[in-house]
Design a protein around this motif. Structure first.
Motif, PDB file in Angstrom:
ATOM      1  N   UNK A  62       1.433  -2.756  -8.133  1.00 41.37           N
ATOM      2  CA  UNK A  62       0.873  -2.283  -9.407  1.00 41.37           C
ATOM      3  C   UNK A  62       0.315  -3.445 -10.220  1.00 41.37           C
ATOM      4  N   UNK A  63       0.990  -4.577 -10.205  1.00 38.06           N
ATOM      5  CA  UNK A  63       0.496  -5.765 -10.908  1.00 38.06           C
ATOM      6  C   UNK A  63      -0.771  -6.280 -10.249  1.00 38.06           C
ATOM      7  N   UNK A  64      -0.832  -6.220  -8.924  1.00 35.75           N
ATOM      8  CA  UNK A  64      -2.036  -6.651  -8.197  1.00 35.75           C
ATOM      9  C   UNK A  64      -3.230  -5.777  -8.571  1.00 35.75           C
TER      10      UNK A  64
ATOM     11  N   UNK B 277      -6.099  -2.051   3.192  1.00 33.20           N
ATOM     12  CA  UNK B 277      -4.823  -2.148   3.890  1.00 33.20           C
ATOM     13  C   UNK B 277      -4.108  -0.804   3.813  1.00 33.20           C
ATOM     14  N   UNK B 278      -3.787  -0.207   4.965  1.00 31.23           N
ATOM     15  CA  UNK B 278      -3.076   1.072   4.898  1.00 31.23           C
ATOM     16  C   UNK B 278      -1.681   0.945   4.295  1.00 31.23           C
ATOM     17  N   UNK B 279      -1.016  -0.185   4.481  1.00 32.64           N
ATOM     18  CA  UNK B 279       0.333  -0.323   3.923  1.00 32.64           C
ATOM     19  C   UNK B 279       0.283  -0.490   2.406  1.00 32.64           C
ATOM     20  N   UNK B 280      -0.646  -1.279   1.915  1.00 31.80           N
ATOM     21  CA  UNK B 280      -0.789  -1.423   0.464  1.00 31.80           C
ATOM     22  C   UNK B 280      -1.358  -0.137  -0.127  1.00 31.80           C
TER      23      UNK B 280
ATOM     24  N   UNK C 117       0.181   2.127  -3.207  1.00 25.98           N
ATOM     25  CA  UNK C 117      -0.584   2.498  -4.397  1.00 25.98           C
ATOM     26  C   UNK C 117      -0.676   4.008  -4.547  1.00 25.98           C
ATOM     27  N   UNK C 118      -0.798   4.708  -3.417  1.00 26.91           N
ATOM     28  CA  UNK C 118      -0.852   6.168  -3.439  1.00 26.91           C
ATOM     29  C   UNK C 118       0.460   6.729  -3.978  1.00 26.91           C
ATOM     30  N   UNK C 119       1.582   6.168  -3.545  1.00 32.45           N
ATOM     31  CA  UNK C 119       2.899   6.618  -4.024  1.00 32.45           C
ATOM     32  C   UNK C 119       3.055   6.394  -5.522  1.00 32.45           C
ATOM     33  N   UNK C 120       2.401   5.379  -6.052  1.00 32.81           N
ATOM     34  CA  UNK C 120       2.514   5.057  -7.483  1.00 32.81           C
ATOM     35  C   UNK C 120       1.424   5.711  -8.321  1.00 32.81           C
TER      36      UNK C 120
ATOM     37  N   UNK D 298      -2.335   5.613   9.465  1.00 28.06           N
ATOM     38  CA  UNK D 298      -2.980   5.706   8.164  1.00 28.06           C
ATOM     39  C   UNK D 298      -2.012   6.253   7.124  1.00 28.06           C
ATOM     40  N   UNK D 299      -1.692   5.461   6.144  1.00 25.87           N
ATOM     41  CA  UNK D 299      -0.827   5.848   5.028  1.00 25.87           C
ATOM     42  C   UNK D 299       0.491   6.454   5.500  1.00 25.87           C
ATOM     43  N   UNK D 300       1.112   5.836   6.491  1.00 23.23           N
ATOM     44  CA  UNK D 300       2.375   6.327   7.025  1.00 23.23           C
ATOM     45  C   UNK D 300       3.457   6.305   5.944  1.00 23.23           C
ATOM     46  N   UNK D 301       4.191   7.407   5.852  1.00 27.56           N
ATOM     47  CA  UNK D 301       5.280   7.510   4.891  1.00 27.56           C
ATOM     48  C   UNK D 301       6.304   8.499   5.441  1.00 27.56           C
ATOM     49  N   UNK D 302       7.118   8.072   6.421  1.00 21.88           N
ATOM     50  CA  UNK D 302       8.087   8.987   7.027  1.00 21.88           C
ATOM     51  C   UNK D 302       8.991   9.625   5.975  1.00 21.88           C
ATOM     52  N   UNK D 303       9.099  10.943   6.023  1.00 23.71           N
ATOM     53  CA  UNK D 303       9.947  11.669   5.085  1.00 23.71           C
ATOM     54  C   UNK D 303       9.308  11.893   3.722  1.00 23.71           C
TER      55      UNK D 303
END
Length: 98
Positions: free
Chosen positions: A9-11, A28-31, A35-38, A59-64
């Motif tokens: 978020x600061x970035x 970056x899919x991990x970043x 950002x999507x979660x926030x 792409x935007x992996x978020x298990x659970x």
């Protein structure tokens, strides 16, 4: 080029300030997932390329995690799926797919 070692978020805050009102793009899919979660992603621009990358990052992996619904920005039906169909290309003629 600037490297940051801070919270995502600061970035984003730093990047938006540096962009001076222009778009900030994340490659970056991990970043992007963080950002999507926030709630810090305004748009997602997906490019489908007919190549399977093997051990690439999902792409935007978020298990659970909860599903994220997307609305189309090109005026199409916002609930419609986009179906693309490919056949693997033969790189070795001795291993034909058909």
């Amino acid at each position: 080029m600037t490297f940051l070692s801070c919270d995502a978020a600061e970035a984003v805050r730093i990047a938006l300030e540096a962009a001076g009102g222009k778009n900030v793009e994340v490659f970056s899919p991990t970043i992007g997932r963080q950002l999507l979660e926030r709630g810090l992603i305004d748009e997602i621009d997906l490019h489908i390329v007919p190549v399977l990358l093997g051990d690439g990052i999902r792409l935007f992996e978020n298990p659970g995690g909860a599903p994220v619904r997307l609305a189309r920005l090109d005026g199409g039906d916002r609930g419609a799926a986009v179906n693309v169909r490919y056949r693997p290309l033969v790189t070795d003629p001795s291993h034909s797919v058909r």
